[in-house]
Design a protein around this motif. Structure first.
Motif, PDB file in Angstrom:
ATOM      1  N   PHE A  20      12.782  37.003   0.820  1.00 12.31           N
ATOM      2  CA  PHE A  20      13.946  36.136   0.725  1.00 12.31           C
ATOM      3  C   PHE A  20      15.200  36.983   0.857  1.00 12.31           C
ATOM      4  O   PHE A  20      15.264  38.097   0.339  1.00 12.31           O
ATOM      5  CB  PHE A  20      14.006  35.436  -0.644  1.00 12.31           C
ATOM      6  CG  PHE A  20      12.982  34.366  -0.850  1.00 12.31           C
ATOM      7  CD1 PHE A  20      12.850  33.301   0.038  1.00 12.31           C
ATOM      8  CD2 PHE A  20      12.160  34.394  -1.965  1.00 12.31           C
ATOM      9  CE1 PHE A  20      11.922  32.302  -0.176  1.00 12.31           C
ATOM     10  CE2 PHE A  20      11.231  33.391  -2.197  1.00 12.31           C
ATOM     11  CZ  PHE A  20      11.106  32.342  -1.296  1.00 12.31           C
ATOM     12  N   LEU A  21      16.196  36.427   1.515  1.00 12.96           N
ATOM     13  CA  LEU A  21      17.552  36.967   1.484  1.00 12.96           C
ATOM     14  C   LEU A  21      18.369  36.030   0.604  1.00 12.96           C
ATOM     15  O   LEU A  21      18.326  34.813   0.775  1.00 12.96           O
ATOM     16  CB  LEU A  21      18.192  36.964   2.876  1.00 12.96           C
ATOM     17  CG  LEU A  21      17.632  37.854   3.957  1.00 12.96           C
ATOM     18  CD1 LEU A  21      18.468  37.707   5.225  1.00 12.96           C
ATOM     19  CD2 LEU A  21      17.612  39.297   3.510  1.00 12.96           C
TER      20      LEU A  21
ATOM     21  N   PRO B 262      10.926  40.049  -2.533  1.00 20.39           N
ATOM     22  CA  PRO B 262       9.695  39.548  -1.917  1.00 20.39           C
ATOM     23  C   PRO B 262       9.542  38.038  -2.164  1.00 20.39           C
ATOM     24  O   PRO B 262       9.794  37.553  -3.260  1.00 20.39           O
ATOM     25  CB  PRO B 262       8.583  40.339  -2.610  1.00 20.39           C
ATOM     26  CG  PRO B 262       9.261  41.610  -3.045  1.00 20.39           C
ATOM     27  CD  PRO B 262      10.662  41.192  -3.422  1.00 20.39           C
ATOM     28  N   ALA B 263       9.148  37.334  -1.126  1.00 19.18           N
ATOM     29  CA  ALA B 263       9.011  35.874  -1.220  1.00 19.18           C
ATOM     30  C   ALA B 263       7.716  35.494  -1.915  1.00 19.18           C
ATOM     31  O   ALA B 263       6.753  36.270  -1.933  1.00 19.18           O
ATOM     32  CB  ALA B 263       9.056  35.262   0.169  1.00 19.18           C
ATOM     33  N   LYS B 264       7.717  34.320  -2.486  1.00 21.10           N
ATOM     34  CA  LYS B 264       6.515  33.733  -3.082  1.00 21.10           C
ATOM     35  C   LYS B 264       6.335  32.347  -2.496  1.00 21.10           C
ATOM     36  O   LYS B 264       7.273  31.538  -2.535  1.00 21.10           O
ATOM     37  CB  LYS B 264       6.667  33.619  -4.598  1.00 21.10           C
ATOM     38  CG  LYS B 264       6.643  34.939  -5.333  1.00 21.10           C
ATOM     39  CD  LYS B 264       6.690  34.724  -6.829  1.00 21.10           C
ATOM     40  CE  LYS B 264       5.421  34.150  -7.344  1.00 21.10           C
ATOM     41  NZ  LYS B 264       4.620  35.057  -8.142  1.00 21.10           N
ATOM     42  N   PRO B 265       5.135  32.030  -1.988  1.00 23.64           N
ATOM     43  CA  PRO B 265       4.900  30.692  -1.453  1.00 23.64           C
ATOM     44  C   PRO B 265       5.185  29.584  -2.478  1.00 23.64           C
ATOM     45  O   PRO B 265       5.624  28.506  -2.104  1.00 23.64           O
ATOM     46  CB  PRO B 265       3.421  30.719  -1.047  1.00 23.64           C
ATOM     47  CG  PRO B 265       3.141  32.156  -0.774  1.00 23.64           C
ATOM     48  CD  PRO B 265       3.984  32.919  -1.759  1.00 23.64           C
ATOM     49  N   ALA B 266       4.959  29.864  -3.756  1.00 28.74           N
ATOM     50  CA  ALA B 266       5.213  28.838  -4.778  1.00 28.74           C
ATOM     51  C   ALA B 266       6.696  28.445  -4.808  1.00 28.74           C
ATOM     52  O   ALA B 266       7.024  27.274  -5.037  1.00 28.74           O
ATOM     53  CB  ALA B 266       4.775  29.333  -6.151  1.00 28.74           C
ATOM     54  N   ILE B 267       7.589  29.407  -4.582  1.00 30.77           N
ATOM     55  CA  ILE B 267       9.019  29.079  -4.549  1.00 30.77           C
ATOM     56  C   ILE B 267       9.318  28.207  -3.336  1.00 30.77           C
ATOM     57  O   ILE B 267      10.059  27.226  -3.416  1.00 30.77           O
ATOM     58  CB  ILE B 267       9.884  30.359  -4.546  1.00 30.77           C
ATOM     59  CG1 ILE B 267       9.742  31.083  -5.898  1.00 30.77           C
ATOM     60  CG2 ILE B 267      11.355  30.035  -4.259  1.00 30.77           C
ATOM     61  CD1 ILE B 267      10.429  32.444  -5.957  1.00 30.77           C
TER      62      ILE B 267
ATOM     63  N   ALA C 241      14.238  32.507  -7.029  1.00 36.02           N
ATOM     64  CA  ALA C 241      14.235  33.798  -6.336  1.00 36.02           C
ATOM     65  C   ALA C 241      15.084  34.809  -7.100  1.00 36.02           C
ATOM     66  O   ALA C 241      14.698  35.978  -7.236  1.00 36.02           O
ATOM     67  CB  ALA C 241      14.749  33.634  -4.906  1.00 36.02           C
ATOM     68  N   MET C 242      16.219  34.366  -7.626  1.00 38.61           N
ATOM     69  CA  MET C 242      17.078  35.252  -8.414  1.00 38.61           C
ATOM     70  C   MET C 242      16.346  35.722  -9.671  1.00 38.61           C
ATOM     71  O   MET C 242      16.480  36.880 -10.074  1.00 38.61           O
ATOM     72  CB  MET C 242      18.369  34.531  -8.828  1.00 38.61           C
ATOM     73  CG  MET C 242      19.249  34.099  -7.679  1.00 38.61           C
ATOM     74  SD  MET C 242      20.114  35.459  -6.932  1.00 38.61           S
ATOM     75  CE  MET C 242      21.148  35.948  -8.266  1.00 38.61           C
TER      76      MET C 242
END
Length: 186
Positions: free
Chosen positions: A10-11, A150-155, A168-169
């Motif tokens: 994520f950005l 790092p991204a998470k599919p759950a988010i 994400a924060m």
């Protein structure tokens, strides 16, 4: 900053980022290499739902439970083109595999399958995408325009759009209110 690969990250737009397209944006990076980067803003629904989109592109929506799902502003590039971020990857005409689970598809066949069978079941449909030329994202990172996590599919797939940026924060252990628009120097 050389050889950084933010694919599947994520950005998070920093408050100092003055581009109105990206203010308070959470961007999921689908591809990042020496040629540039491509991502989808995943927390900005527009005033259109899947029922409206499918009517516009003349695909019969046979899954009424999906009718009210929002369509997203994915970014300022190719606003007339649809992109589907989905899990599982599946087999579509034009899919970019982000990782082993998540794909980004720009071909109509994925929308037809969603309309008819409701599959893939986890989707974010956007109009447009966010793109960076070679070295551009690295320059923006060096200017403190973005945080990365790092991204998470759950988010992506389990949370409503307004909860994605705070989640994400939280992975960074901070809240948006704690961000400063100036870089610190020790």
């Amino acid at each position: 900053m050389d050889n950084v690969n933010l694919t599947d990250n994520f950005l998070i737009a920093m408050p100092a980022l003055e581009d109105p397209y990206f203010a308070n944006a959470l961007v999921y990076i689908c591809e990042h290499n020496e040629n540039g980067a491509l991502g989808i803003i995943v927390n900005r629904p527009i005033d259109m739902d899947l029922a409206g989109l499918f009517e516009k592109i003349e695909i019969k929506l046979e899954q009424p439970g999906l009718a009210r799902l929002p369509v997203y502003f994915g970014g300022p590039v190719q606003l007339d083109r649809g992109f589907v971020l989905h899990r599982p990857i599946g087999h579509w005409q034009s899919t970019l595999a982000v990782n082993a689970e998540v794909g980004l598809t720009s071909s109509r066949d994925v929308l037809a399958a969603v309309a008819k069978e409701g599959l893939p079941s986890e989707i974010i449909v956007s109009l447009g995408y966010s793109g960076w030329d070679a070295g551009q994202l690295e320059d923006e990172l060096a200017q403190n325009s973005w945080l990365t996590v790092p991204a998470k599919p759950a988010i992506l797939f389990d949370l409503p759009p307004e909860e994605r940026l705070p989640a994400a924060m939280q992975k960074l252990g901070i809240s948006f209110s704690q961000l400063s628009d100036v870089a610190g120097h020790a």
